[in-house]
Write a protein that holds these residues in place. Structure first.
Motif, PDB file in Angstrom:
ATOM      1  N   UNK A  78     -54.577 -48.548 -38.462  1.00  0.00           N
ATOM      2  CA  UNK A  78     -55.352 -49.207 -37.405  1.00  0.00           C
ATOM      3  C   UNK A  78     -55.124 -48.535 -36.057  1.00  0.00           C
ATOM      4  N   UNK A  79     -53.897 -48.063 -35.814  1.00  0.00           N
ATOM      5  CA  UNK A  79     -53.623 -47.337 -34.568  1.00  0.00           C
ATOM      6  C   UNK A  79     -54.498 -46.094 -34.472  1.00  0.00           C
ATOM      7  N   UNK A  80     -54.637 -45.379 -35.582  1.00  0.00           N
ATOM      8  CA  UNK A  80     -55.498 -44.195 -35.597  1.00  0.00           C
ATOM      9  C   UNK A  80     -56.958 -44.583 -35.397  1.00  0.00           C
ATOM     10  N   UNK A  81     -57.370 -45.698 -35.984  1.00  0.00           N
ATOM     11  CA  UNK A  81     -58.754 -46.162 -35.894  1.00  0.00           C
ATOM     12  C   UNK A  81     -59.130 -46.547 -34.461  1.00  0.00           C
ATOM     13  N   UNK A  82     -58.262 -47.261 -33.767  1.00  0.00           N
ATOM     14  CA  UNK A  82     -58.609 -47.782 -32.438  1.00  0.00           C
ATOM     15  C   UNK A  82     -58.243 -46.834 -31.307  1.00  0.00           C
ATOM     16  N   UNK A  83     -57.408 -45.861 -31.566  1.00  0.00           N
ATOM     17  CA  UNK A  83     -57.029 -44.904 -30.536  1.00  0.00           C
ATOM     18  C   UNK A  83     -56.340 -45.576 -29.362  1.00  0.00           C
ATOM     19  N   UNK A  84     -56.770 -45.216 -28.162  1.00  0.00           N
ATOM     20  CA  UNK A  84     -56.153 -45.748 -26.948  1.00  0.00           C
ATOM     21  C   UNK A  84     -56.717 -47.106 -26.532  1.00  0.00           C
ATOM     22  N   UNK A  85     -57.674 -47.638 -27.276  1.00  0.00           N
ATOM     23  CA  UNK A  85     -58.301 -48.902 -26.895  1.00  0.00           C
ATOM     24  C   UNK A  85     -57.406 -50.117 -27.104  1.00  0.00           C
ATOM     25  N   UNK A  86     -56.421 -49.995 -27.988  1.00  0.00           N
ATOM     26  CA  UNK A  86     -55.554 -51.124 -28.311  1.00  0.00           C
ATOM     27  C   UNK A  86     -54.163 -50.604 -28.644  1.00  0.00           C
ATOM     28  N   UNK A  87     -53.170 -51.156 -27.989  1.00  0.00           N
ATOM     29  CA  UNK A  87     -51.778 -50.834 -28.300  1.00  0.00           C
ATOM     30  C   UNK A  87     -51.308 -51.851 -29.332  1.00  0.00           C
ATOM     31  N   UNK A  88     -50.827 -51.353 -30.463  1.00  0.00           N
ATOM     32  CA  UNK A  88     -50.308 -52.217 -31.518  1.00  0.00           C
ATOM     33  C   UNK A  88     -48.797 -52.029 -31.562  1.00  0.00           C
ATOM     34  N   UNK A  89     -48.078 -53.101 -31.250  1.00  0.00           N
ATOM     35  CA  UNK A  89     -46.623 -53.055 -31.278  1.00  0.00           C
ATOM     36  C   UNK A  89     -46.126 -53.741 -32.548  1.00  0.00           C
ATOM     37  N   UNK A  90     -45.203 -53.107 -33.238  1.00  0.00           N
ATOM     38  CA  UNK A  90     -44.658 -53.614 -34.500  1.00  0.00           C
ATOM     39  C   UNK A  90     -43.178 -53.887 -34.302  1.00  0.00           C
ATOM     40  N   UNK A  91     -42.787 -55.141 -34.530  1.00  0.00           N
ATOM     41  CA  UNK A  91     -41.386 -55.531 -34.420  1.00  0.00           C
ATOM     42  C   UNK A  91     -40.932 -56.088 -35.765  1.00  0.00           C
ATOM     43  N   UNK A  92     -40.140 -55.307 -36.474  1.00  0.00           N
ATOM     44  CA  UNK A  92     -39.602 -55.712 -37.766  1.00  0.00           C
ATOM     45  C   UNK A  92     -38.126 -56.056 -37.575  1.00  0.00           C
ATOM     46  N   UNK A  93     -37.821 -57.338 -37.658  1.00  0.00           N
ATOM     47  CA  UNK A  93     -36.444 -57.791 -37.475  1.00  0.00           C
ATOM     48  C   UNK A  93     -35.742 -58.070 -38.806  1.00  0.00           C
ATOM     49  N   UNK A  94     -36.309 -57.604 -39.893  1.00  0.00           N
ATOM     50  CA  UNK A  94     -35.696 -57.795 -41.207  1.00  0.00           C
ATOM     51  C   UNK A  94     -34.701 -56.677 -41.473  1.00  0.00           C
TER      52      UNK A  94
ATOM     53  N   UNK B 223     -58.618 -59.301 -34.070  1.00  0.00           N
ATOM     54  CA  UNK B 223     -58.235 -58.806 -32.745  1.00  0.00           C
ATOM     55  C   UNK B 223     -59.082 -57.599 -32.380  1.00  0.00           C
ATOM     56  N   UNK B 224     -59.200 -56.656 -33.306  1.00  0.00           N
ATOM     57  CA  UNK B 224     -59.948 -55.421 -33.048  1.00  0.00           C
ATOM     58  C   UNK B 224     -61.424 -55.720 -32.783  1.00  0.00           C
ATOM     59  N   UNK B 225     -62.021 -56.588 -33.579  1.00  0.00           N
ATOM     60  CA  UNK B 225     -63.462 -56.846 -33.488  1.00  0.00           C
ATOM     61  C   UNK B 225     -63.853 -57.819 -32.379  1.00  0.00           C
ATOM     62  N   UNK B 226     -63.026 -58.839 -32.149  1.00  0.00           N
ATOM     63  CA  UNK B 226     -63.492 -59.952 -31.324  1.00  0.00           C
ATOM     64  C   UNK B 226     -62.689 -60.239 -30.065  1.00  0.00           C
ATOM     65  N   UNK B 227     -61.410 -59.955 -30.051  1.00  0.00           N
ATOM     66  CA  UNK B 227     -60.549 -60.451 -28.976  1.00  0.00           C
ATOM     67  C   UNK B 227     -60.698 -59.687 -27.660  1.00  0.00           C
ATOM     68  N   UNK B 228     -61.163 -58.455 -27.741  1.00  0.00           N
ATOM     69  CA  UNK B 228     -61.213 -57.569 -26.580  1.00  0.00           C
ATOM     70  C   UNK B 228     -59.841 -57.491 -25.899  1.00  0.00           C
ATOM     71  N   UNK B 229     -58.822 -57.442 -26.726  1.00  0.00           N
ATOM     72  CA  UNK B 229     -57.446 -57.317 -26.251  1.00  0.00           C
ATOM     73  C   UNK B 229     -57.121 -55.843 -26.045  1.00  0.00           C
ATOM     74  N   UNK B 230     -56.118 -55.583 -25.209  1.00  0.00           N
ATOM     75  CA  UNK B 230     -55.637 -54.210 -25.098  1.00  0.00           C
ATOM     76  C   UNK B 230     -54.235 -54.073 -25.693  1.00  0.00           C
ATOM     77  N   UNK B 231     -53.686 -55.216 -26.180  1.00  0.00           N
ATOM     78  CA  UNK B 231     -52.379 -55.169 -26.830  1.00  0.00           C
ATOM     79  C   UNK B 231     -52.277 -56.279 -27.875  1.00  0.00           C
ATOM     80  N   UNK B 232     -51.667 -55.934 -28.990  1.00  0.00           N
ATOM     81  CA  UNK B 232     -51.343 -56.919 -30.019  1.00  0.00           C
ATOM     82  C   UNK B 232     -49.925 -56.628 -30.496  1.00  0.00           C
ATOM     83  N   UNK B 233     -49.158 -57.691 -30.694  1.00  0.00           N
ATOM     84  CA  UNK B 233     -47.777 -57.573 -31.150  1.00  0.00           C
ATOM     85  C   UNK B 233     -47.690 -58.237 -32.520  1.00  0.00           C
ATOM     86  N   UNK B 234     -47.218 -57.491 -33.496  1.00  0.00           N
ATOM     87  CA  UNK B 234     -47.025 -58.019 -34.847  1.00  0.00           C
ATOM     88  C   UNK B 234     -45.525 -58.069 -35.093  1.00  0.00           C
ATOM     89  N   UNK B 235     -45.039 -59.251 -35.441  1.00  0.00           N
ATOM     90  CA  UNK B 235     -43.604 -59.468 -35.597  1.00  0.00           C
ATOM     91  C   UNK B 235     -43.324 -60.059 -36.970  1.00  0.00           C
TER      92      UNK B 235
END
Length: 142
Positions: free
Chosen positions: A24-40, A65-77
């Motif tokens: 997804x990072x490759x797909x959206x390029x600079x339009x959306x920052x995807x942060x991944x936090x794996x605490x396992x 998020x990509x299609x509808x939110x018009x976000x510039x950042x998403x955090x997945x934890x």
């Protein structure tokens, strides 16, 4: 077909989530920052149904998020606390109004996530504030 049940799921949820995020990072390029936090510390031993359902929920949430939110950042934890796996997807996009949240059953993607969570005995919570984003949390007893 790959998006429905990638073969990587046989190697664990965390690996396939990392691959999906990278794609997804490759797909959206600079339009959306995807942060991944794996605490396992280790990957979890989940059933095939649990792994597939959690993957599909995260995938659907990220696509929303990509299609509808018009976000510039998403955090997945992902973390484990008190025998619960908790997955969180939090964006800084448009968000939902209280009325829209009350009518969640009219949004097929959100309804599908809710049904997938229910099928595996997980709790799904959606919180949102217009103009401030949306947080989706899935908790599964492990």
């Amino acid at each position: 077909v790959k998006a429905q049940r990638p073969n990587l799921l046989d190697r664990g949820l965390i690996l396939v989530l990392e691959e999906m995020i990278h794609d997804k990072e490759e797909q959206v390029g600079d339009n959306l920052v995807i942060l991944w936090h794996n605490y396992l510390e280790d990957d979890l031993h989940l059933t095939d149904e649990e792994t597939t359902s959690l993957y599909r929920i995260v995938h659907e949430a990220l696509m929303n998020v990509i299609k509808h939110a018009q976000a510039d950042q998403v955090v997945i934890t992902v973390k484990k606390e008190n025998n619960f796996l908790e997955l969180g997807i939090e964006d800084n996009g448009f968000g939902f109004s209280e009325k829209e949240l009350d009518n969640i059953d009219q949004h097929f993607g959100l309804l599908g996530m809710k049904e997938r969570a229910t099928m595996i005995g997980a709790a799904l919570r959606l919180e949102s504030t217009p103009g401030r984003g949306t947080t989706l949390t899935v908790k599964l007893k492990v």
